[in-house]
Design an enzyme around this catalytic site. Sequence first.
Site, short mmCIF file in Angstrom:
data_model
loop_
_atom_site.label_atom_id
_atom_site.label_comp_id
_atom_site.label_asym_id
_atom_site.label_seq_id
_atom_site.Cartn_x
_atom_site.Cartn_y
_atom_site.Cartn_z
N HIS A 72 -9.41 -1.97 -4.97
CA HIS A 72 -8.32 -2.29 -4.04
C HIS A 72 -7.32 -3.27 -4.67
CE1 HIS A 72 -6.05 -2.69 -0.37
NE2 HIS A 72 -5.98 -3.97 -0.66
N ASP A 125 -3.29 -2.73 -5.02
CA ASP A 125 -2.24 -3.71 -4.70
C ASP A 125 -1.30 -3.91 -5.90
OD1 ASP A 125 -2.99 -4.27 -2.09
OD2 ASP A 125 -4.15 -6.06 -2.61
N HIS A 162 -1.01 -10.87 -5.06
CA HIS A 162 0.40 -10.52 -4.92
C HIS A 162 1.32 -11.55 -5.57
CE1 HIS A 162 -0.89 -7.36 -2.28
NE2 HIS A 162 -1.41 -8.21 -1.42
N HIS A 208 0.83 -1.21 0.00
CA HIS A 208 0.00 0.00 0.00
C HIS A 208 0.87 1.26 0.00
CE1 HIS A 208 -3.39 -2.58 2.02
NE2 HIS A 208 -3.12 -2.94 0.78
#
Length: 299
Positions: free
Chosen positions: A242, A246, A269, A85
């Site tokens: 969101h 990321d 991720h 973030h």
Amino acid sequence: MSVRNDHHERTIVAPAIIAGVGVHTGRRVRLAVRPAPAGAGIVFVRTDVTDRDNRIPVSGEAVVDARLNTMIENAAGVRLSTIEHLMAAFCALGVSNAVVEVDGPELPILDGSALEFVQLLDRAGFRPQAQPQRYIEILETVHVTEGDKHAALLPCDRYEMRFEIDFPSAVIGNQIIDFVVDEPTFRKEIMACRTFGFAHEVEALRQAGLARGGSLENAVVIDGDEILNPGGLRMEREFVRHKALDAIGDLYVLGAPVLGRYEGYKAGHAVNNKLVRALLAAPHAWREVTRVPEMAQAG
């Protein structure tokens, strides 16, 4: 607010400090962002580690775990979790060089978005540096898959992103966002969107020693077809926004903003870091470039 209009590297004017809990450890941690010279890149420093090298320069190769967050490690085995973030805020606000001191193993989760990191950097102020900004220009498409998840980087003359998610939960369902990754768009549409999770997963994560700091204060929590947060969502399609946040942070471990188009489907991720590593392993697919500010056209 200071929207950049040049193509030079940037750092902050003054140190800025914030504190909060780590979402996985539940430990309170203090973070200080400090200015850094041109060409230094983003370097994290674990100030609680004093018996070995505690500096962790950010790079694609430094990422060692990307299952639930982005974790980096240096050659001395010093690790730091949940950098994504803050890295997204650095990228969107054009911060090329900074030293980030952290007195624990994980960055604070704050409200689960990049909002408070952006506010922190705004308080610090921004200073352009003499060195021209480097960009990672995508020359050929690079694509990775992992089960039904996939991500790609494609040639494009600006930084674009398309993200799609698909969840069986009626609260989320299928969501798509397609946008230009720039500072105004990030501030308006991306930075305040929070991480999310499902109530039934929380107990399993805690049994595994994770999510100890997670709460309705720093995540959107879904139970069946209901959002448990009293205030509901902050904006339409907050979930996919969101995931895009990321991805911006995950790609910024390359050390420069992308000049290309990212397309992700259900990517997290781990897929994002797989894409970063695939790009680095294909030197023909990209090059490092600098841009001179466009001159106004006469008459």
